[in-house]
Write an enzyme that holds these catalytic residues in place. Structure first.
Site, PDB file in Angstrom:
ATOM      1  CB  THR A 389      78.648   2.630  -8.699  1.00 17.62           C
ATOM      2  OG1 THR A 389      77.297   2.975  -8.469  1.00 17.62           O
ATOM      3  CG2 THR A 389      78.844   1.188  -8.302  1.00 17.62           C
ATOM      4  CG  ASN A 409      71.544   4.993  -6.618  1.00 16.86           C
ATOM      5  OD1 ASN A 409      71.953   4.412  -7.613  1.00 16.86           O
ATOM      6  ND2 ASN A 409      70.335   5.471  -6.545  1.00 16.86           N
ATOM      7  N   GLY A 480      78.365   2.207 -13.238  1.00 13.56           N
ATOM      8  CA  GLY A 480      77.646   2.636 -14.437  1.00 13.56           C
ATOM      9  C   GLY A 480      76.158   2.346 -14.430  1.00 13.56           C
ATOM     10  N   GLY A 481      75.570   2.155 -13.252  1.00 12.77           N
ATOM     11  CA  GLY A 481      74.120   1.984 -13.160  1.00 12.77           C
ATOM     12  C   GLY A 481      73.645   0.841 -14.034  1.00 12.77           C
TER      13      GLY A 481
HETATM   14  N1  GLY Z   1      72.841   1.791  -7.338  1.00 17.16           N
HETATM   15  C1  GLY Z   1      73.096   1.206  -8.580  1.00 17.16           C
HETATM   16  C2  GLY Z   1      72.949  -0.260  -8.589  1.00 17.16           C
HETATM   17  O1  GLY Z   1      73.030  -0.877  -7.561  1.00 17.16           O
HETATM   18  O2  GLY Z   1      72.721  -0.831  -9.620  1.00 17.16           O
END
Ligand code: GLY
Length: 583
Positions: A389, A409, A480-481
């Site tokens: 990201t 992702n 950072g997820g």
């Molecule tokens: N793919 C990570 C997010 O959208 O939170």
């Protein structure tokens, strides 16, 4: 602020001279605008345009476009497309994202939702085997992991509705970078090394990102002529140049050849959505951020609302962290229980972000004791590292601004480049909850609200955000997820507690995280003293030091009084910009 200082924050020595010339021109035009009396007393009137992004060439692309007469929205298109080329492991045309916009002329603010959608042939059990056991790998690698991309539609929408320049012009810097190539940096090599087996999985991805099947050497020049062609078609034909015609045919054919389920209708039906931002106040700060299908706005609002009920200001550092962790624990718990795409499920958003609800949640927090997450729920989860990201922030001299967070992702997405399109596909399907209580890549669990359905958008954590008070405006976000939300929270907290706004400090501060499950505080390897750790442990928290620092926050602070625009790049990302033989 000194001009040189501002430039140092934004680019490598190699681009200083060019930026200095451009910036001088921008400053001159900005000063002219100011002397013409632009801006009421409370209106933001930046003296400089500024871009903060994860790669110097993307910053350059945005500055170039503004110098050519584009506004912050055109620059957002240029930066996003350039990031797709130079940071292919993080975001791209095969992915999606969210853009938070502020239009200076009338104060209009909106979130552009360019999030990927599940294919029409998707179904809730598509990653379960015959015994109902989750096959997590299918949602992470290969054609079945890829959701329908949203970024190309988002760029076409941004340019057409908000930009000043034709889409084709705003895409030019990226087309040039893809065509002529660029020198890869240490970060590229690190990301490629981390995922080498994935980069060898198909001939298309291998031939683009590796050098005759081998890891490229430092300073290898990477060109992507097929991606340049796809970007050109998008520039010439707009939305339908990607979602129809030969590009769409190529994408669908390739995905199906690799066992995926895309159809032409998936692309034909893709559309961006404009959504009202989530707004709330904390400690005198007005915060504007993302709405669903990102969980970021709801979770941030809830965590801050809970914090506001607690004596966090007078608390010492460890006690304050305890309050933050307990607020995060509860907000992430509700994320797992209630949040999903509001076009498909009913989410009690107003209630979740209300102060009444926060007060109820805050009453369960003990000042001297951690609340075990198991007392909130019994589900179990494991957290994996997420490194992917990208985020950028832009402001122009009119005060238009954009915070954009984009993603495919996981690093290198699904590991599939679709045919000869040059488009690396996302693995965003993993952001759905494939089965209740089963954690995704980030250890996040979910519920029915985030179950897979055809055409539905997976729940996200991406949180592009504006923070305002009488001192000025902070524009921020980060990759950072699941940790995105706590990172943004900590940066805003830094901005709240310190009278002097300092975006460098806010993006650099040491990070900790709690997401309800797993039930532990994760901390970066540096920045926390033993007393802080001991105090939290004595309250019953498990404190887990992770191997490496996380995030790559990109922020701009515009000082309302002076008009100075200061861009700040996360030092965690900056270190990777140093190329071999350079400092
Ligand atoms: N793919 C990570 C997010 O959208 O939170």
């Amino acid at each position: 602020m000194k001009l040189n200082h501002w430039i140092r924050q934004q680019c490598l020595p190699t681009c200083h001279a060019r930026l200095l010339r451009q910036t001088t021109a921008l400053l001159l035009s900005a000063l002219l605008a100011l002397s013409a009396g632009a801006g009421a007393a409370d209106k933001l009137a930046p003296k400089q345009a500024a871009v903060a992004a994860a790669h110097p060439m993307a910053i350059q692309a945005g500055m170039d476009i503004m110098q050519r007469g584009g506004n912050a929205f055109d620059a957002a298109v240029a930066v996003s497309a350039a990031l797709a080329v130079v940071e292919p492991y993080s975001s791209g045309m095969g992915g999606g994202g969210f853009f938070l916009l502020h239009r200076a002329s009338d104060g209009f603010e909106v979130m552009i939702d360019a999030r990927e959608k599940a294919p029409l042939a998707a179904n809730r059990d598509m990653y379960l085997d015959a015994d109902g056991k989750p096959q997590a790998q299918l949602a992470l690698e290969g054609a079945k992991a890829a959701a329908i991309p949203g970024l190309p539609a988002g760029l076409a929408w941004l340019a057409q509705r908000y930009g000043r320049l034709p889409l084709r012009e705003a895409l030019q810097p990226a087309i040039r970078l893809a065509q002529k190539g660029f020198e890869i940096d240490e970060r590229f090599l690190a990301m490629a090394t981390m995922k080498l087996p994935l980069l060898r999985k198909s001939p298309e991805i291998e031939s683009i990102f590796l050098d005759s099947g081998q890891m490229p050497k430092p300073r290898y020049r990477l060109s992507q002529p097929e991606l340049a062609q796809t970007l050109s078609t998008l520039g010439d034909e707009g939305h339908k140049g990607f979602y129809g015609g030969h590009v769409a045919l190529r994408l669908v054919k390739s995905v199906r050849d690799y066992g995926g389920i895309w159809q032409m209708d998936d692309l034909a039906q893709y559309h961006v959505a404009e959504r009202a931002p989530v707004r709330f106040e904390f400690d005198g700060l007005r915060i504007t951020t993302v709405n669903l299908p990102s969980s970021g706005g709801a979770t941030l609002a809830q965590a801050f609302n809970i914090l506001a009920q607690l004596p966090w200001r007078e608390a010492d550092a460890a006690q304050r962290s305890h309050f933050v962790v307990e607020a995060l624990r509860r907000a992430y718990h509700d994320r797992a229980r209630y949040l999903g795409d509001s076009d498909f499920v009913s989410v009690p958003l107003a209630e979740l972000i209300s102060t009444d609800y926060a007060a109820q949640r805050a009453r369960t927090i003990k000042e001297d004791r951690a609340t075990p997450s198991a007392d909130l729920s019994t589900a179990l989860a494991q957290l994996n590292q997420g490194d992917h990201t990208t985020h950028f922030s832009v402001v122009d001299t009119q005060g238009n601004r954009v915070a954009g967070t984009l993603s495919i992702n996981g690093p290198w997405g699904a590991g599939i480049v679709a045919g000869t399109s040059g488009v690396l596909l996302n693995n965003e399907m993993d952001d759905f909850s494939m089965s209740p209580g089963v954690p995704n890549l980030y250890g996040l669990v979910g519920s029915e609200a985030n179950a897979i359905a055809p055409g539905k958008r997976p729940l996200s954590s991406m949180s592009p955000t504006f923070v305002e008070d009488e001192r000025g405006v902070l524009i921020l976000g980060t990759p950072g997820g699941s940790r995105i939300i706590s990172m943004v929270l900590l940066a805003i907290l830094d901005h709240a507690v310190n009278a002097d706004p300092n975006p460098e400090r806010s993006v650099s501060a040491a990070r900790y995280h709690h997401q309800y499950l797993p039930d532990r505080i994760e901390i970066e390897p540096e920045g926390f003293d033993a007393a802080w750790v001991d105090t939290l442990k004595s309250k019953g928290h498990e404190v887990h030091t992770v191997e490496r620092k996380w995030g790559n926050m990109q922020a701009i602070f515009v000082d309302r009084r002076s008009g100075e625009a200061r861009a700040a790049n996360d030092p965690r990302g900056m270190s990777a910009w140093r190329q071999p033989g350079r400092q």
